[in-house]
Scaffold this motif. Sequence first.
Motif, PDB file in Angstrom:
ATOM      1  N   GLY A  81       0.834  -1.211   0.000  1.00 30.16           N
ATOM      2  CA  GLY A  81       0.000   0.000   0.000  1.00 30.16           C
ATOM      3  C   GLY A  81       0.858   1.246   0.000  1.00 30.16           C
ATOM      4  N   TYR A  82       0.425   2.296   0.743  1.00 30.83           N
ATOM      5  CA  TYR A  82       1.276   3.477   0.942  1.00 30.83           C
ATOM      6  C   TYR A  82       1.470   3.692   2.441  1.00 30.83           C
ATOM      7  N   GLY A  83       2.485   4.433   2.814  1.00 31.94           N
ATOM      8  CA  GLY A  83       2.786   4.626   4.238  1.00 31.94           C
ATOM      9  C   GLY A  83       3.335   3.340   4.846  1.00 31.94           C
ATOM     10  N   PHE A  84       3.326   3.265   6.173  1.00 35.90           N
ATOM     11  CA  PHE A  84       3.837   2.098   6.896  1.00 35.90           C
ATOM     12  C   PHE A  84       5.145   1.577   6.275  1.00 35.90           C
ATOM     13  N   LEU A  85       5.134   0.338   5.716  1.00 38.16           N
ATOM     14  CA  LEU A  85       6.387  -0.263   5.254  1.00 38.16           C
ATOM     15  C   LEU A  85       6.631  -0.064   3.758  1.00 38.16           C
ATOM     16  N   ALA A  86       5.793   0.762   3.108  1.00 35.84           N
ATOM     17  CA  ALA A  86       5.820   0.821   1.644  1.00 35.84           C
ATOM     18  C   ALA A  86       7.164   1.281   1.086  1.00 35.84           C
ATOM     19  N   GLU A  87       7.847   2.172   1.774  1.00 34.73           N
ATOM     20  CA  GLU A  87       9.101   2.685   1.224  1.00 34.73           C
ATOM     21  C   GLU A  87      10.296   2.286   2.071  1.00 34.73           C
ATOM     22  N   ARG A  88      10.197   1.117   2.670  1.00 37.24           N
ATOM     23  CA  ARG A  88      11.301   0.607   3.475  1.00 37.24           C
ATOM     24  C   ARG A  88      12.025  -0.475   2.677  1.00 37.24           C
ATOM     25  N   GLY A 104       6.030  -3.964  -5.820  1.00 36.72           N
ATOM     26  CA  GLY A 104       6.628  -2.639  -5.784  1.00 36.72           C
ATOM     27  C   GLY A 104       7.983  -2.750  -6.444  1.00 36.72           C
ATOM     28  N   PRO A 105       8.802  -1.700  -6.287  1.00 36.49           N
ATOM     29  CA  PRO A 105      10.098  -1.717  -6.956  1.00 36.49           C
ATOM     30  C   PRO A 105      11.109  -2.624  -6.265  1.00 36.49           C
ATOM     31  N   LYS A 106      12.276  -2.765  -6.900  1.00 35.34           N
ATOM     32  CA  LYS A 106      13.369  -3.516  -6.296  1.00 35.34           C
ATOM     33  C   LYS A 106      13.877  -2.763  -5.065  1.00 35.34           C
ATOM     34  N   ALA A 274       4.949   0.523 -10.220  1.00 33.99           N
ATOM     35  CA  ALA A 274       4.367   1.867 -10.306  1.00 33.99           C
ATOM     36  C   ALA A 274       5.155   2.822  -9.419  1.00 33.99           C
ATOM     37  N   GLY A 275       5.349   4.035  -9.895  1.00 33.86           N
ATOM     38  CA  GLY A 275       6.047   5.044  -9.108  1.00 33.86           C
ATOM     39  C   GLY A 275       5.617   6.422  -9.562  1.00 33.86           C
ATOM     40  N   THR A 276       6.019   7.412  -8.769  1.00 34.67           N
ATOM     41  CA  THR A 276       5.622   8.783  -9.086  1.00 34.67           C
ATOM     42  C   THR A 276       6.810   9.714  -8.931  1.00 34.67           C
ATOM     43  N   ILE A 277       7.020  10.553  -9.950  1.00 32.11           N
ATOM     44  CA  ILE A 277       8.059  11.563  -9.866  1.00 32.11           C
ATOM     45  C   ILE A 277       7.378  12.894  -9.567  1.00 32.11           C
ATOM     46  N   GLU A 278       7.766  13.497  -8.447  1.00 31.80           N
ATOM     47  CA  GLU A 278       7.169  14.779  -8.072  1.00 31.80           C
ATOM     48  C   GLU A 278       8.048  15.925  -8.565  1.00 31.80           C
ATOM     49  N   PHE A 279       7.392  16.931  -9.141  1.00 34.16           N
ATOM     50  CA  PHE A 279       8.093  18.127  -9.607  1.00 34.16           C
ATOM     51  C   PHE A 279       7.507  19.364  -8.953  1.00 34.16           C
ATOM     52  N   LEU A 280       8.363  20.351  -8.743  1.00 31.99           N
ATOM     53  CA  LEU A 280       7.878  21.697  -8.473  1.00 31.99           C
ATOM     54  C   LEU A 280       7.954  22.439  -9.794  1.00 31.99           C
ATOM     55  N   VAL A 281       6.878  23.144 -10.143  1.00 34.30           N
ATOM     56  CA  VAL A 281       6.862  23.869 -11.405  1.00 34.30           C
ATOM     57  C   VAL A 281       6.629  25.341 -11.088  1.00 34.30           C
ATOM     58  N   ASP A 282       7.524  26.206 -11.529  1.00 39.94           N
ATOM     59  CA  ASP A 282       7.326  27.628 -11.228  1.00 39.94           C
ATOM     60  C   ASP A 282       6.447  28.269 -12.296  1.00 39.94           C
ATOM     61  N   LYS A 283       6.170  29.572 -12.122  1.00 38.27           N
ATOM     62  CA  LYS A 283       5.172  30.189 -12.988  1.00 38.27           C
ATOM     63  C   LYS A 283       5.623  30.277 -14.441  1.00 38.27           C
ATOM     64  N   ASP A 284       6.938  30.177 -14.672  1.00 39.09           N
ATOM     65  CA  ASP A 284       7.444  30.188 -16.048  1.00 39.09           C
ATOM     66  C   ASP A 284       7.584  28.777 -16.626  1.00 39.09           C
ATOM     67  N   THR A 294       8.320   5.807  -4.336  1.00 36.27           N
ATOM     68  CA  THR A 294       8.510   4.471  -4.898  1.00 36.27           C
ATOM     69  C   THR A 294       7.397   3.538  -4.427  1.00 36.27           C
ATOM     70  N   ARG A 295       6.163   3.946  -4.698  1.00 35.25           N
ATOM     71  CA  ARG A 295       4.999   3.201  -4.203  1.00 35.25           C
ATOM     72  C   ARG A 295       3.753   3.706  -4.913  1.00 35.25           C
ATOM     73  N   LEU A 296       2.644   3.078  -4.566  1.00 35.11           N
ATOM     74  CA  LEU A 296       1.347   3.560  -5.009  1.00 35.11           C
ATOM     75  C   LEU A 296       1.038   4.849  -4.245  1.00 35.11           C
ATOM     76  N   GLN A 297       0.419   5.824  -4.932  1.00 34.20           N
ATOM     77  CA  GLN A 297       0.078   7.086  -4.267  1.00 34.20           C
ATOM     78  C   GLN A 297      -1.378   7.079  -3.812  1.00 34.20           C
ATOM     79  N   VAL A 298      -1.653   7.875  -2.785  1.00 37.05           N
ATOM     80  CA  VAL A 298      -3.037   8.060  -2.348  1.00 37.05           C
ATOM     81  C   VAL A 298      -3.905   8.480  -3.539  1.00 37.05           C
ATOM     82  N   GLU A 299      -3.370   9.400  -4.352  1.00 36.69           N
ATOM     83  CA  GLU A 299      -4.188  10.031  -5.386  1.00 36.69           C
ATOM     84  C   GLU A 299      -4.169   9.285  -6.721  1.00 36.69           C
TER      85      GLU A 299
END
Lengths: 504, 165
Positions: A81-88, A104-106, A274-284, A294-299
């Motif tokens: 799942g997510y949380g708990f042991l998901a990214e250990r 999950g991933p290796k 499955a994995g998710t890459i998070e980005f910060l995107v500025d106004k430009d 490195t897990r399933l996301q809530v969303e």
Amino acid sequence: MFNKVLIANRGEIAVRVIRACRELGLQTVAVYSDADRQALHVRYADEAYRLGPAPSRDSYLRADRILDIAKQSGAGAIHPGYGFLAERADFAQMCVDEGLAFIGPKPSSITAMGDKAVARATVSAAGVPVVPGTEGEGALSDDELLALAPQIGFPLLIKATAGGGGKGMREVRSLEEMPELVQSARREAEAAFGDGNVYLEKLVEGARHIEIQILADTFGNTIYLGERECSLQRRHQKLLEEAPSPFVDGDDELRQRMGAVAVRAAQSVGYVNAGTIEFLVDKDKNYYFLEMNTRLQVEHPVTEVVTGIDIVKEQIRIARGRPLRYTQDDVRLNGWAIECRINAEDPYNNFLPSIGRITHISTPTGPGVRVDSGIYPGFEISPYYDSLISKLITWGETRAEAILRMRRALEEFILVGVRTNIPFHQNLMDSHRFMGGQFDTRFIEQRFSMEAADINKDDHAEIAAILATLVAHRQTQRAANIIQRGARDTSNWKWLGRWERLQR
Amino acid sequence: MKYITTIGEREFLVEILSDDQIIVNGKLYHVDFQDISEQPVYSLLLEGKSIEAYVYPVEKTWQVLLNGRFYPALVEDERERSLRVAAGSQVQGRGEYQLKAPMPGLVVTVAVVEGQQVEKGEVLVVLESMKMQNELKSPRSGTVSRVRVASGDRVEQQETLLTVS
């Protein structure tokens, strides 16, 4: 190949994974703490075993117990799942050592992305820009952090090295306020992760939080499933997500560039599943790599709804050694999806968590509505776990339709017994800036207030007064009737006392 | 039967004439009022307008959940009302505020000491629960008269943490 899956989690996500297993014809094994004996995931699973007392460290974090139960029940795979042991990584490695498939991933990918310094160095090498900061400098002392802060520049963020979900995170505007904030961040990180180490990162102002969902199989195929907009946060906790992002939509070139970069970042650590890459995107529209989850996301549901791809089922197929069923060209975004996280938190009282028994639920249904939830009437919200109790997702042909549907669905969603943030989401749906897609990660904290939003609402105080009076009147009448009847064997006072107690 | 129902600052004089007729602040309405099965759900047809709400008691008030908004309503008949008004000024006065734990948890910090002056909105206690550190703030200005907990204490729901007077 495995035919039985142990779900090492609780709540809505455990239910979500069980559903995917059911559809694939796989047997399911639930685990539970003493607080969750009657939880939905226990009731939905084919088998369920007790882990231990309610606190997470005695139950859902007990890797050894979970592996014992897997062996005892004959499960061939574990979904964290997510949380708990998901990214250990150590837990993933223990699964592999026991001959269990970790869905999950290796372990090496979790380690590489979990160590933010390595993650940043790796993706930088792959040509992905990162936000300036001290990640990778190791465990720094308070004095070292204070010395490095001016080089990065203010405002900056203190973040937990072992962190995630906004815990142990603090924003610093000046050097003067920094020592105290470092202390409180360390304390919170220590409590949440058992690791008080923190690092500094430059705060990108006016930033949007946009993430790319990727899927990768064991044959070297990696695809991205479009982006998710996750800027609506409070204290770095996401509250509402949508797919696609109103900021990216209409700019296919940006989406493709970010998608390609996300795929490269995943491939740089040999990522599978499955994995998710998070980005910060500025106004430009400059984007910076933030981290990889490195897990399933809530969303994840918003991506499922617009792509039609069941991410959890794909995770399981990948873990069973199957190739991806989709190529990048097969991925098409259809319409718009929005997810509101329904938390047991009181939006009128500083979002204070609310605990207690849910006495009544009326769940929204109808066209374009999905509810992922782990609760039912009579369920007790305990103080041991996080406050997410349900996720409400709506789909629309356009963003406007998805918003109107969400409004309608929120109206139908009634939860009695604990306070929830449903009124907050309702006010958000009515906000012009939200409708216009004009918001960044600071919007909720800086530009949104429940009080201001309520002023513009229709006032139904008179109707509420009528309802309250009619209910009170009915109760008085009933009490009077009980007293008037004389032919009862026990005293009427006793009857009244019992009746009143029942009404509490 | 006549009732005075108070929501926030507003008062409504509601007279129940019969099962299907009421007068609210002098205006006559036709109503059809039903409770739905055993739940705290009520359906009201008010001059044909269909309204659904959840109404349930919380301490001395009725909580009305209507169109996603809570309206806490105090319903009193004329006698109760006059009793309260007579006692009013003393009860309403500047009594003590007891900060109670809204949930079980671990006291992380007690940010004040006995005798300390606090402003409205000032953080009194940080309580950890549901994996979050929750700041409990003072609803008004005053003096901390008694502190009953220290950091590291486990507290139960509704346990008094400290008193502001």
